[in-house]
Scaffold this active site. Structure first.
Site, PDB file in Angstrom:
ATOM      1  CE1 TYR A 262       9.398  -9.059   5.990  1.00  0.00           C
ATOM      2  CE2 TYR A 262      11.742  -9.488   6.253  1.00  0.00           C
ATOM      3  CZ  TYR A 262      10.597  -8.824   6.638  1.00  0.00           C
ATOM      4  OH  TYR A 262      10.655  -7.919   7.671  1.00  0.00           O
TER       5      TYR A 262
ATOM      6  CB  THR B  21      14.567  -7.887   9.706  1.00  0.00           C
ATOM      7  OG1 THR B  21      14.354  -8.123   8.320  1.00  0.00           O
ATOM      8  CG2 THR B  21      14.830  -6.416   9.932  1.00  0.00           C
TER       9      THR B  21
ATOM     10  NE  ARG C 228      13.224  -3.596   8.819  1.00  0.00           N
ATOM     11  CZ  ARG C 228      14.197  -3.190   9.640  1.00  0.00           C
ATOM     12  NH1 ARG C 228      15.387  -2.926   9.165  1.00  0.00           N
ATOM     13  NH2 ARG C 228      13.975  -3.049  10.931  1.00  0.00           N
TER      14      ARG C 228
ATOM     15  CB  ILE D 127       7.055 -14.067  10.672  1.00  0.00           C
ATOM     16  CG1 ILE D 127       6.794 -15.403   9.964  1.00  0.00           C
ATOM     17  CG2 ILE D 127       8.525 -13.950  11.064  1.00  0.00           C
ATOM     18  CD1 ILE D 127       7.578 -15.606   8.679  1.00  0.00           C
TER      19      ILE D 127
ATOM     20  CE1 TYR E  90      22.293   2.015  -2.719  1.00  0.00           C
ATOM     21  CE2 TYR E  90      23.624   0.356  -3.822  1.00  0.00           C
ATOM     22  CZ  TYR E  90      23.399   1.670  -3.474  1.00  0.00           C
ATOM     23  OH  TYR E  90      24.267   2.644  -3.903  1.00  0.00           O
TER      24      TYR E  90
ATOM     25  CE  LYS F   6       8.188 -10.878   8.750  1.00  0.00           C
ATOM     26  NZ  LYS F   6       9.538 -10.741   9.373  1.00  0.00           N
TER      27      LYS F   6
END
Length: 300
Positions: free
Chosen positions: A137, A48, A142, A207, A111, A165
């Site tokens: 992740y 990202t 997001r 991270i 999405y 993560k």
């Protein structure tokens, strides 16, 4: 017990851009060297913070090859290869394998999202595609998609799925993952302001966005904890909290690229649709950098 990809602070490294918006590979190599010289424990490329969502296919693959060459085996290279299209994520993972990365980082589908059952199928298909260790992740803010505890328990059974993560911000949920998955799933903090709490739950590191500008200090938060100096680790975490927060004063990676530019690294702007940092936010960020003595940081 599965092998840990890395222990400590992995830098979610930015992708520097030239004025025309192309990738500045020369500066990327310089940034990688700066990270490794200052104790970063892993390079997380094309995530990202690296703006991989704006890469062309060719750019994404080239960046992975370039990072592996620049790192040259000094620390592990973790490649962002996530997608909301399972077949594309599989294909990109295979390209990452060819590039020579040490591990994969795969975000939850965004999405179109999916059910928890679909999530397990998605990650399993990717994990089956190569023999590389894979880090999940989880960043619901997001993607709009959260990895639930039952999905975590199922995914942790896969020999190639070795870590997560966690950027959900939900410490209670992360504690449950630690309790239910144990040594089958390493936990890395995905939020700089939660490094210490996640280490206290048995996590193996972070991270990090902060690591782009303070690699040694981010590493030290982890290393002090591992060395048993919890007091010093806590002190450093709290001392850096203001800067950690100000690096998210706007959408990541807008602030961290602005910070690097203020420090003398011409990393360029973010690609659209991300905009530049406002004058007001730049002033706040600059004040934080001055407070920590970073505006005079040498380039090496």
């Amino acid at each position: 017990m599965k092998k840990t990809v890395f222990t400590g602070a992995g830098c979610a490294i930015v992708t520097p851009m030239n004025p025309d918006g192309t990738i500045n590979y020369t500066l990327l190599s310089e940034l990688i060297d700066y990270q490794i010289q200052n104790s970063t424990d892993a390079i997380v490329i094309a995530g990202t913070t690296g703006e991989s969502s704006t890469f062309t296919d060719a750019e994404h693959i080239n960046v992975l090859h370039y990072a592996v060459k620049a790192v040259n085996g000094r620390v592990p290279v973790v490649a962002g290869a996530g997608s909301n299209d399972t077949s594309y994520a599989v294909a990109l993972s295979k390209e990452a394998k060819i590039a020579g990365v040490d591990a994969l980082l795969h975000v939850t589908p965004y999405y179109n999202k999916t059910s928890q059952k679909g999530l397990v199928k998605h990650f399993t298909a990717i994990a089956d595609a190569t023999d590389l260790p894979m880090i999940l992740y989880n960043v619901p803010s997001r993607t709009g998609m959260n990895i639930g505890i039952n999905a975590y328990k199922e995914l942790a059974k896969h020999p190639n799925i070795v870590a997560t993560k966690e950027a959900s911000g939900n410490i209670s949920a992360i504690a449950q993952v630690a309790a239910e998955c144990g040594d089958e799933l390493t936990i890395y903090s995905g939020n700089d302001d939660q490094i210490l709490p996640i280490l206290a739950l048995g996590g193996k590191g972070v991270i990090s966005v902060l690591s782009n500008i303070m690699p040694k200090e981010t590493h030290d938060i982890c290393q002090l904890f591992f060395d048993g100096d919890i007091k010093a680790s806590t002190k450093l975490q709290l001392e850096l909290l203001e800067l950690m927060n100000n690096l998210f004063i706007d959408v990541n990676p807008i602030p961290v690229k602005a910070a690097l530019k203020l420090m003398g690294y011409p990393v360029g702007d973010c690609r659209p649709p991300l905009d530049t940092l406002s004058d007001e936010h730049t002033a706040v960020l600059k004040a934080s950098l001055e407070k920590y003595g970073l505006l005079k940081a040498p380039r090496n």
